[in-house]
Enzyme design. Structure first.
Site, PDB file in Angstrom:
ATOM      1  N   SER A  14       0.803  -1.219   0.000  1.00 49.59           N
ATOM      2  CA  SER A  14       0.000   0.000   0.000  1.00 49.59           C
ATOM      3  C   SER A  14       0.839   1.274   0.000  1.00 49.59           C
ATOM      4  O   SER A  14       0.572   2.201  -0.772  1.00 49.59           O
ATOM      5  CB  SER A  14      -1.016   0.009   1.149  1.00 49.59           C
ATOM      6  OG  SER A  14      -0.521  -0.603   2.272  1.00 49.59           O
ATOM      7  N   LYS A 109       8.868   1.873   8.415  1.00 51.31           N
ATOM      8  CA  LYS A 109       8.862   2.349   9.804  1.00 51.31           C
ATOM      9  C   LYS A 109       9.070   1.153  10.714  1.00 51.31           C
ATOM     10  O   LYS A 109       8.221   0.265  10.782  1.00 51.31           O
ATOM     11  CB  LYS A 109       7.517   3.002  10.130  1.00 51.31           C
ATOM     12  CG  LYS A 109       7.342   4.360   9.465  1.00 51.31           C
ATOM     13  CD  LYS A 109       5.988   4.952   9.758  1.00 51.31           C
ATOM     14  CE  LYS A 109       5.872   6.332   9.145  1.00 51.31           C
ATOM     15  NZ  LYS A 109       4.482   6.813   9.113  1.00 51.31           N
ATOM     16  N   ALA A 142      -1.526   5.608   3.541  1.00 53.70           N
ATOM     17  CA  ALA A 142      -1.307   5.336   2.121  1.00 53.70           C
ATOM     18  C   ALA A 142      -2.517   5.721   1.277  1.00 53.70           C
ATOM     19  O   ALA A 142      -2.377   6.339   0.217  1.00 53.70           O
ATOM     20  CB  ALA A 142      -0.986   3.855   1.939  1.00 53.70           C
ATOM     21  N   LYS A 194       5.839   4.963  17.401  1.00 51.08           N
ATOM     22  CA  LYS A 194       4.408   5.289  17.290  1.00 51.08           C
ATOM     23  C   LYS A 194       3.570   4.040  17.003  1.00 51.08           C
ATOM     24  O   LYS A 194       2.393   3.985  17.377  1.00 51.08           O
ATOM     25  CB  LYS A 194       4.176   6.394  16.255  1.00 51.08           C
ATOM     26  CG  LYS A 194       4.426   6.018  14.799  1.00 51.08           C
ATOM     27  CD  LYS A 194       3.220   5.431  14.109  1.00 51.08           C
ATOM     28  CE  LYS A 194       3.595   4.857  12.756  1.00 51.08           C
ATOM     29  NZ  LYS A 194       2.530   4.054  12.148  1.00 51.08           N
ATOM     30  N   THR A 251      -2.046   7.862  14.088  1.00 49.22           N
ATOM     31  CA  THR A 251      -2.240   6.408  14.203  1.00 49.22           C
ATOM     32  C   THR A 251      -2.975   6.007  15.478  1.00 49.22           C
ATOM     33  O   THR A 251      -3.561   4.935  15.529  1.00 49.22           O
ATOM     34  CB  THR A 251      -0.904   5.652  14.101  1.00 49.22           C
ATOM     35  OG1 THR A 251       0.042   6.286  14.923  1.00 49.22           O
ATOM     36  CG2 THR A 251      -0.384   5.608  12.699  1.00 49.22           C
ATOM     37  N   SER A 257      -5.341   3.198  10.722  1.00 51.68           N
ATOM     38  CA  SER A 257      -4.101   2.614  11.253  1.00 51.68           C
ATOM     39  C   SER A 257      -4.281   1.137  11.571  1.00 51.68           C
ATOM     40  O   SER A 257      -5.150   0.747  12.366  1.00 51.68           O
ATOM     41  CB  SER A 257      -3.663   3.345  12.529  1.00 51.68           C
ATOM     42  OG  SER A 257      -2.679   2.564  13.190  1.00 51.68           O
ATOM     43  N   ARG A 258      -3.424   0.333  10.965  1.00 52.12           N
ATOM     44  CA  ARG A 258      -3.487  -1.106  11.204  1.00 52.12           C
ATOM     45  C   ARG A 258      -3.032  -1.440  12.618  1.00 52.12           C
ATOM     46  O   ARG A 258      -3.535  -2.356  13.250  1.00 52.12           O
ATOM     47  CB  ARG A 258      -2.646  -1.845  10.158  1.00 52.12           C
ATOM     48  CG  ARG A 258      -3.192  -1.613   8.761  1.00 52.12           C
ATOM     49  CD  ARG A 258      -2.179  -1.800   7.702  1.00 52.12           C
ATOM     50  NE  ARG A 258      -1.067  -0.880   7.815  1.00 52.12           N
ATOM     51  CZ  ARG A 258      -0.134  -0.732   6.892  1.00 52.12           C
ATOM     52  NH1 ARG A 258      -0.193  -1.452   5.790  1.00 52.12           N
ATOM     53  NH2 ARG A 258       0.849   0.115   7.057  1.00 52.12           N
ATOM     54  N   GLU A 284       3.323  -3.453  11.797  1.00 49.32           N
ATOM     55  CA  GLU A 284       4.725  -3.287  12.208  1.00 49.32           C
ATOM     56  C   GLU A 284       4.893  -3.339  13.726  1.00 49.32           C
ATOM     57  O   GLU A 284       5.876  -3.842  14.246  1.00 49.32           O
ATOM     58  CB  GLU A 284       5.282  -1.958  11.684  1.00 49.32           C
ATOM     59  CG  GLU A 284       5.585  -1.926  10.200  1.00 49.32           C
ATOM     60  CD  GLU A 284       6.868  -2.665   9.854  1.00 49.32           C
ATOM     61  OE1 GLU A 284       7.298  -3.546  10.613  1.00 49.32           O
ATOM     62  OE2 GLU A 284       7.434  -2.371   8.786  1.00 49.32           O
TER      63      GLU A 284
END
Ligand code: NDP
Ligand code: 13P
Length: 339
Positions: A14, A109, A142, A194, A251, A257-258, A284
């Site tokens: 993405s 990141k 994204a 973050k 985020t 935000s995943r 992440e």
């Protein structure tokens, strides 16, 4: 001409695709490499990345490419946008194919898995000292970037000319504002920490806590990040910018935000595996929590939110018990830097 480009992006997920769309929309020939030939074939046929950014057209100046050698020969500017756990692997694949004048920037990141090293250390170990390096960091979903919605980001690196050239390539008066920054370490660290705090904010909301708790987590998360940053040689002021406060607010508060969604699912009772599966893209912060926690321990930096997120992800602690433990910590002064 056919096989040359102004910049090559490595990673067709993405964010790699969103940055490539942004660069190509600025009028730059942009090659986008992905490791799955079938995925690249789909990008060419669909003229969009339906797997990651459905419905967003790829500009004509964006050239999908499945061959890494072709992609790296096309331009000396190489933007790496793969997840942190394969960052070293991709650089190792790229190394023998790089040009003498290659310059490497990443938007990944995170920290190196297991060691918790900054990605600059991974890049230096793999590539040596000869290539200019830079990092992009800041609040940038994204999907919004790809759709041309207004976005701002920071950039820092080892070579002022490279940083300046990247600002020129990326900056768009209508869509993307790029701030040059001189804190290479701070920008990398902000992007990694973050992710952990966003999981914490998701956990808090998933349990059913409200805006007060979320905001306290953002604010104290910023304190933890700043403490760790200062211990690693970053500048405290960096964390008041895009790569610190900016990315934390983004985020921790928005369900794009995943990492936040991962925390939400855990807070509502999912286990780690089910929560990751539900998201279906890179989270992440899952790995990074372990790395940030280990790094903080090694440097003797107090990071209570990170510690509780770590306990939930890796030690089976319930989110409610983790929240209770954070609340029951001894009284602190907000203004003392040691607290
Ligand atoms: N999405 C966003 O809004 C933002 C993301 N970032 C950062 O960008 C980085 C990439 O994330 P994002 O694009 O979102 O992740 P996605 O999950 O959307 O995509 C990851 C991409 O990397 C590919 N990939 C996995 N392993 C390899 C490998 N060994 N070699 C080459 N490619 C590989 C995946 O391919 P496959 O599908 O075949 O596994 C996939 O195309 C992360 O560090 C993230 O934190 C930063 C800012 C914003
Ligand atoms: O880094 C991001 C926005 O700046 C993307 O956040 P997530 O990885 O949590 O989706």
């Amino acid at each position: 001409m056919k096989n040359t480009a102004d910049i090559t992006v490595l990673g067709a997920g993405s964010y790699g695709t969103a940055l490539a769309i942004s660069l190509a929309s600025n009028g730059h020939r942009t090659m986008l490499w992905g490791h799955e030939p079938e995925h690249i074939e789909n990008l060419i046929n669909d003229k969009s990345n339906e797997a990651f950014l459905p419905g967003i057209p790829l500009p004509d100046l964006l050239i999908p490419e499945a061959d890494l050698a072709t992609a790296l020969a096309a331009s000396n500017n190489v933007l790496v946008v793969v997840p942190s756990h394969v960052f070293g692997l991709v650089l190792n694949q790229a190394k023998p194919l790089l040009r003498k004048d290659s310059r490497i920037v990443w938007a990944t990141k995170g920290l190196e898995p297991e060691t918790g090293r900054l990605l600059q250390d991974v890049a230096r170990e793999v590539l040596g000292d000869e290539y200019p390096l830079a990092v992009l960091s800041g609040p940038t979903f994204a999907k919004e970037l790809a759709a041309g919605m207004p976005t701002a980001i920071s950039i820092a690196g080892t070579d002022p000319q490279f940083t300046k050239d990247l600002v020129e390539l990326l900056h768009s008066p209508k869509r993307l504002r790029v701030y040059a920054n001189n804190d290479f370490i701070g920008l990398q660290l902000g992007g990694a920490v973050k992710n952990v705090i966003a999981i914490g904010a998701g956990l808090s909301d998933g349990i059913g806590f409200g805006a007060n708790a979320r905001t306290a987590l953002i604010t104290r998360g910023l304190v933890e990040l700043t403490r760790l940053g200062e211990a690693m040689g970053a500048q405290a002021s960096t964390f008041m910018g895009m790569a610190g406060l900016g990315d934390l607010v983004l985020t921790c508060t928005d369900n794009q935000s995943r990492n936040r969604r991962f925390g939400l699912a855990l807070g509502k009772g999912s286990d780690v595996e089910a929560a990751q599966e539900e998201i279906g893209q890179v989270v992440e912060g899952y790995r990074n929590t372990k790395e940030v926690y280990t790094l903080a321990k090694r440097l003797g930096v107090e990071m209570p939110i990170t510690e509780q997120v770590y306990q939930v992800l890796y030690k089976g602690k319930s989110p409610v018990d983790a929240a209770k433990e954070l609340l029951s910590r001894e009284q602190k002064s907000e203004t003392s830097s040691a607290e």
